[in-house]
Scaffold this active site. Structure first.
Site, short mmCIF file in Angstrom:
data_model
loop_
_atom_site.label_atom_id
_atom_site.label_comp_id
_atom_site.label_asym_id
_atom_site.label_seq_id
_atom_site.Cartn_x
_atom_site.Cartn_y
_atom_site.Cartn_z
CB SER A 195 -0.94 -0.04 1.21
OG SER A 195 -1.93 0.94 1.09
CG ASP A 421 -6.65 -3.15 -3.21
OD1 ASP A 421 -7.35 -2.35 -2.55
OD2 ASP A 421 -5.42 -3.19 -3.14
CG HIS A 460 -5.56 -2.38 0.50
ND1 HIS A 460 -4.89 -2.05 -0.66
CD2 HIS A 460 -5.04 -1.59 1.46
CE1 HIS A 460 -4.01 -1.09 -0.41
NE2 HIS A 460 -4.09 -0.80 0.88
#
Ligand SMILES: *[C@@H]1O[C@H](CO)[C@@H](O)[C@H](O)[C@H]1NC(C)=O
Ligand SMILES: *[C@@H]1O[C@H](CO)[C@@H](O)[C@H](O)[C@H]1NC(C)=O
Length: 555
Positions: A195, A421, A460
């Site tokens: 991320s 995601d 995610h």
């Protein structure tokens, strides 16, 4: 020589050998001299021996860790000309036999430049010397107030730290401290992040080639300002369509998409192998159908179907210009958005304030006290979008596709991204990789140093219904240190029935196909297929190269 003497001699020799292989210095501030950091001046160094440290599970740390033994070194540094004071924290396994000989720079998350102990713990548990950094502001996942001065102007020095500078600093510091402590340099150095931490890994490859041997960067927040605004898009799309869509309705549409497209990979296993192949699905085809939410029978209206279509399309201006990719159909959208529907059919958007940090704090500098993300119109939204791009894109996008210096350094970039995601659409990473292919000479040339794996059904940085990579850093190490490039990534998940599901994730642009014999849960019964019409390193790539050389390359 008597057997007794011989034994003594052996024991002595043994001791000498052990001594020599354990020339670790004391974990003490006096052991360390200031590391040479090109952009910074070291202010202080402290070191503390820590034994039998336990770390409970925490946000960002899924599994508890026990019994860590390490040297905890805090280096404070400043960038001359700024008033910043940045902590770089380095943990070194306490003795050489606990060290795997490698250095790992750990990435940050959300608004944090580094995750400190949450990132360092797992690295130490695997035997790495590891570092993390604050970037010069107190650790906070969710607030961006550090980015503003007291007078509400932007603190560009800290933005610079967060974007690029502190990432390299922590590598210089960590590598130097490891060398001073163990008496020799780490054999290899890596980045590891997801991320925000994934974006940082890409930034290291783009901006600091030669500092690292390998970068593991998952679900990267490439084009970070756009990623932050992407999260608000569903609200804008629903406002434009004139209706809210409840989580229950979104879930119903996701299940319909799965019903239509689950079999495209040959297996009805609750995961779409390739969401791009799901081209037939259109929410508008479901107008008038019935579903049940909160014990109420609901008919799909045109407005609801249209809102769902727009949400998945991704940010698109009223003039029809699509400025960012959307999350594919089938992706659950309820992570940040909570919209309920009651037994009277009234839909309510529950506090969406987690989504408004970037526009409220950074773009508007807290200036509009009536700013309310739940009322945002398309024209307000796209003017924020333009401002975000203009003001912050140059420093936070991390989308420079010229990776030639990284390639020439011999380093490798391994990346993976879940196709469910909802925070950062995987298509964003595909776009970046396509730009690198365009700039570096086609897919095959890029595969020599940068490989991308898509993880169907994974959310995610993990979560979701699909098998997530087990140990991608190990697979990067095999590539860097033993010259074994990953063809697939080993992944697994326990399904709802508690059974282990394994998959070997396919290397982009290949997609998974069930071989139609044997158990669907077993990775051995799946293969990877090139998409139709694209041949590896073949005509299509060559044609693109020729067009580019003629100055006709497409963006
Ligand atoms: C934003 O508007 C919604 C809908 O009118 C309202 O319920 C909410 O309280 C407002 N939030 C803030 C922070 O003003
Ligand atoms: C998966 O399939 C392969 C090939 O058929 C087989 O050798 C292996 O034992 C299977 N693994 C499991 C866990 O069933």
């Amino acid at each position: 020589m008597s057997p007794f003497l011989l034994l003594q001699l052996w024991a002595c020799l043994g001791a000498a050998i052990t001594e020599n292989s354990h020339n670790t210095q004391n974990c003490d501030a006096s052991t360390f001299t200031a590391p040479d950091v090109p952009s910074a001046k070291v202010l202080s160094i402290t070191a503390e021996e820590r034994r039998n440290v336990d770390m409970p599970a925490a946000p960002g740390l899924l599994n508890p860790i026990t019994d860590l033994n390490f040297c905890d070194i805090k280096v404070y540094l400043t960038h001359p000309g700024t008033n910043d004071k940045v902590l770089v924290q380095t943990w070194l396994p306490l003795s050489e036999d606990l060290w795997n000989g490698r250095f790992q720079a750990t990435g940050g998350g959300a608004w944090a430049t580094g995750m400190l102990d949450i990132g360092l713990g797992p690295a130490i548990a695997s035997g790495y010397a590891a570092s993390s950094t604050t970037g010069g502001y107190p650790f906070d996942f969710f607030s961006a107030d550090w980015m503003l001065h007291k007078d509400k102007s932007i603190n560009w020095d800290l933005v610079h730290n967060f974007a690029t500078r502190s990432l390299a600093d922590q590598v210089y510091v960590g590598k130097s401290l490891a060398e001073q402590y163990y008496g020799h340099k780490p054999s290899y150095s890596y980045w590891n992040g997801c991320s925000q931490g994934g974006r940082q890994g890409y930034m290291m490859a783009q901006r600091y080639p030669g500092l690292l041997d390998g970068v593991m960067a998952a679900a990267p927040a490439i084009r970070l300002p756009s990623v932050f605004l992407f999260g608000i898009w569903p609200i804008v799309a629903m406002n434009e369509a004139g209706t809210l869509v409840s989580n229950c309705e979104f879930d119903w549409f996701a299940s319909k998409a799965l019903e239509e497209c689950d079999m495209l990979d040959g297996a009805k296993d609750g995961v779409m192998g390739d969401p791009e192949a799901c081209t037939s699905f259109d929410p508008l085809n479901y107008i008038g159908q019935k579903m049940e939410c909160s014990g109420l029978e609901i008919l799909v209206t045109e407005a609801v179907a249209e809102a769902v279509r727009r949400v998945h399309q991704g940010p698109t201006t009223p003039f029809g210009v699509n400025v960012f990719q959307g999350a594919p159909y089938g992706t659950p959208l309820n992570a940040f958005l909570s919209i309920t529907i009651d037994s009277n059919g009234v839909r309510t958007l529950n506090d969406p304030s987690m989504l408004d940090t970037f526009p409220r704090t950074i773009l508007l500098r807290h200036s509009k006290f009536n700013f309310n993300v739940s009322k945002l119109t398309a024209s307000e939204y796209f003017s924020l979008w333009a401002q975000a791009d203009e003001e912050f894109g140059w420093i936070l996008n991390s989308d420079n596709s010229d990776l030639s210096a990284f390639r020439d350094s011999g380093a490798k970039l391994l990346s993976w991204h879940g196709t469910n995601d909802h925070t950062i659409p995987h298509r964003n990473t595909i776009t970046y990789r396509q730009h690198v292919e365009r700039d570096i000479g086609g897919a095959k040339a890029v595969d020599d140093f940068y490989r991308l794996f898509l993880a169907p059904g994974v959310g995610h940085c993990g979560f979701g219904v699909g098998p997530a990579p087990k140990d991608p850093l190990e697979e990067l190490i095999a590539w860097v240190e033993r010259g074994e490039p990953p063809e697939t990534l080993a992944s697994e998940i326990k399904n709802q029935e508690g059974e282990l599901v394994t998959r070997n994730l396919c290397r982009y642009p290949r997609t998974p196909k069930y071989l139609a014999t044997g158990g669907m849960n077993n990775a051995s019964n799946w293969g990877c297929e090139m998409p139709d019409g694209e041949e590896e390193g073949g005509f299509a790539a060559e044609l693109k190269d020729n067009l580019k050389q003629a100055g006709l390359g497409l963006d």
